[in-house]
Motif scaffolding. Structure first.
Motif, short mmCIF file in Angstrom:
data_model
loop_
_atom_site.label_atom_id
_atom_site.label_comp_id
_atom_site.label_asym_id
_atom_site.label_seq_id
_atom_site.Cartn_x
_atom_site.Cartn_y
_atom_site.Cartn_z
N PRO A 1 0.91 -1.48 -0.41
CA PRO A 1 -0.16 -0.12 -0.15
C PRO A 1 1.03 1.33 0.45
O PRO A 1 0.64 2.79 -0.51
CB PRO A 1 -0.70 0.25 1.40
CG PRO A 1 0.16 -0.51 2.63
CD PRO A 1 0.80 -1.34 1.18
N ALA A 2 1.94 1.20 0.48
CA ALA A 2 2.94 2.53 0.18
C ALA A 2 4.22 1.57 -0.18
O ALA A 2 4.47 0.54 -0.45
CB ALA A 2 2.80 2.56 1.55
N VAL A 3 4.94 2.78 0.03
CA VAL A 3 6.61 2.67 -0.19
C VAL A 3 8.18 1.28 1.13
O VAL A 3 7.34 2.02 2.09
CB VAL A 3 7.82 3.95 0.14
CG1 VAL A 3 9.15 3.12 -0.32
CG2 VAL A 3 6.92 4.77 -1.40
N VAL A 4 7.58 0.63 0.70
CA VAL A 4 8.66 -0.70 1.58
C VAL A 4 9.91 -0.97 1.83
O VAL A 4 9.91 -1.08 0.15
CB VAL A 4 7.00 -1.69 1.77
CG1 VAL A 4 7.89 -2.77 2.72
CG2 VAL A 4 5.38 -1.61 2.23
N VAL B 1 11.29 -11.58 -6.24
CA VAL B 1 10.17 -11.95 -6.71
C VAL B 1 9.73 -10.03 -6.99
O VAL B 1 9.87 -9.70 -6.73
CB VAL B 1 8.61 -12.26 -5.36
CG1 VAL B 1 9.56 -13.28 -4.65
CG2 VAL B 1 8.62 -11.45 -4.46
N PRO B 2 8.18 -9.78 -8.86
CA PRO B 2 8.01 -9.24 -8.61
C PRO B 2 7.11 -8.08 -7.60
O PRO B 2 6.35 -8.77 -6.70
CB PRO B 2 6.93 -9.11 -10.01
CG PRO B 2 7.54 -10.44 -10.51
CD PRO B 2 7.63 -11.23 -8.98
N VAL B 3 7.10 -7.14 -7.46
CA VAL B 3 6.94 -5.81 -6.40
C VAL B 3 6.10 -5.35 -7.68
O VAL B 3 6.37 -4.04 -7.70
CB VAL B 3 7.60 -5.06 -5.85
CG1 VAL B 3 6.83 -4.63 -4.40
CG2 VAL B 3 8.79 -6.16 -5.16
N LEU B 4 4.73 -5.43 -7.11
CA LEU B 4 3.92 -3.33 -6.73
C LEU B 4 4.32 -2.85 -5.80
O LEU B 4 3.37 -2.73 -5.11
CB LEU B 4 2.64 -4.83 -7.74
CG LEU B 4 1.11 -3.07 -8.35
CD1 LEU B 4 2.10 -2.00 -9.52
CD2 LEU B 4 0.26 -3.73 -8.55
N MET B 5 4.22 -1.31 -6.18
CA MET B 5 4.64 -0.89 -4.63
C MET B 5 4.06 0.15 -5.28
O MET B 5 3.74 0.88 -5.86
CB MET B 5 6.29 -0.72 -4.63
CG MET B 5 6.51 0.05 -3.24
SD MET B 5 8.82 0.24 -2.84
CE MET B 5 8.54 -1.39 -2.56
N GLY B 6 2.87 0.52 -4.07
CA GLY B 6 2.03 1.62 -3.70
C GLY B 6 2.60 3.12 -3.73
O GLY B 6 3.92 2.94 -3.04
N ALA B 7 2.45 3.63 -3.83
CA ALA B 7 2.98 5.25 -4.23
C ALA B 7 1.98 6.74 -4.72
O ALA B 7 1.23 5.67 -5.47
CB ALA B 7 4.08 5.46 -4.43
N THR C 1 7.27 11.99 -5.30
CA THR C 1 8.84 12.06 -4.36
C THR C 1 8.69 9.86 -3.71
O THR C 1 9.48 9.62 -4.08
CB THR C 1 8.61 12.69 -3.47
OG1 THR C 1 8.62 14.38 -3.84
CG2 THR C 1 9.35 12.12 -2.05
N GLU C 2 7.32 9.24 -3.86
CA GLU C 2 7.07 8.42 -3.63
C GLU C 2 7.23 7.65 -4.37
O GLU C 2 8.06 6.02 -4.23
CB GLU C 2 5.54 8.44 -2.73
CG GLU C 2 5.56 8.71 -1.67
CD GLU C 2 4.01 8.54 -1.08
OE1 GLU C 2 3.77 9.26 0.24
OE2 GLU C 2 2.56 8.77 -1.72
N LEU D 1 10.34 2.86 -6.34
CA LEU D 1 11.51 2.56 -8.12
C LEU D 1 12.84 2.51 -7.88
O LEU D 1 13.92 1.23 -7.93
CB LEU D 1 11.72 3.83 -8.76
CG LEU D 1 10.56 4.05 -9.42
CD1 LEU D 1 10.62 5.67 -10.74
CD2 LEU D 1 9.99 2.33 -10.61
N ALA D 2 13.20 3.75 -6.67
CA ALA D 2 14.58 3.02 -6.26
C ALA D 2 14.71 1.81 -5.04
O ALA D 2 15.51 0.63 -5.14
CB ALA D 2 14.87 4.09 -5.14
#
Length: 206
Positions: free
Chosen positions: A90-93, A101-107, A111-112, A117-118
């Motif tokens: 749900p957020a940057v973790v 494994v693949p990650v779909l990261m919340g932002a 800036t987020e 991406l980093a």
């Protein structure tokens, strides 16, 4: 698994969360039967790890079955042990890259997005999408043309159409698609909603 390629092909990610683990599992299976290939089971679902484990056993090793609401590396480890093949946050973790494994990261903000991406995000879950809507996604496409965005949050059929038209690789849909099915609701109504969203993902106007 190439998560981004899968999202581009299917254009729809179903998000299942509920209070009844038996109904949640039934919902996952029904969604897949109705042609929605990518399904995320939120860790806020009652007995979520058991649901993931049973869904993996039922659907086989190649099913696009992910774990959602992953908020820590510990969450990720448990979800992967249960059979999830990708993670959705749900957020940057921090701390997810070592799992490989693949990650779909919340932002949400620029800036987020850069922070996600980093940390190795394969795609960015634009959340909550309802705050900015399709117009906000269109504005983000200029500074981030190469970023695969998946808007999530308040995505009904009309919004899904608009997001996809503005460059989203896919949309993540929870209650507008799942409704109360994961709490024991009517599966025939779930099938009807699945057909509607599948048509939108195929490019039909809602």
């Amino acid at each position: 698994m190439d998560l981004v390629d899968s999202l581009r092909r299917h254009r729809l990610l179903a998000i299942v969360r509920g209070k009844d683990p038996v109904a949640a599992l039934r919902t996952v299976r029904t969604l897949v039967e109705e042609g929605i290939a990518a399904v995320e089971i939120s860790l806020t679902t009652t007995d979520a790890l058991t649901v993931i484990r049973q869904a993996r056993a039922a659907l086989g090793p190649d099913a696009l079955l992910g774990a959602g609401t992953v908020r820590s590396a510990a969450d990720a480890g448990r979800a992967l042990d249960a059979g999830a093949s990708y993670l959705v946050t749900p957020a940057v973790v921090d701390g997810l890259a070592p799992y490989g494994v693949p990650v779909l990261m919340g932002a949400l903000t620029p800036t987020e997005i850069e922070a996600a991406l980093a940390r190795g995000a394969d795609a960015v879950k634009l959340f909550p999408g309802s705050l900015g809507g399709p117009g906000y996604l269109r504005a983000l496409r200029d500074p981030f043309p190469e970023v695969p965005f998946v808007p999530v949050g308040g995505v009904d059929a009309t919004a899904a159409h608009d997001y996809l038209a503005r460059g989203a690789v896919a949309v993540g849909v929870g209650s507008p698609l799942v409704g109360d099915a994961a709490d024991g609701g009517d599966l025939d109504q779930l099938r009807a909603r699945a057909a509607e969203f599948r048509a939108v993902a195929a490019g039909d106007t809602p």
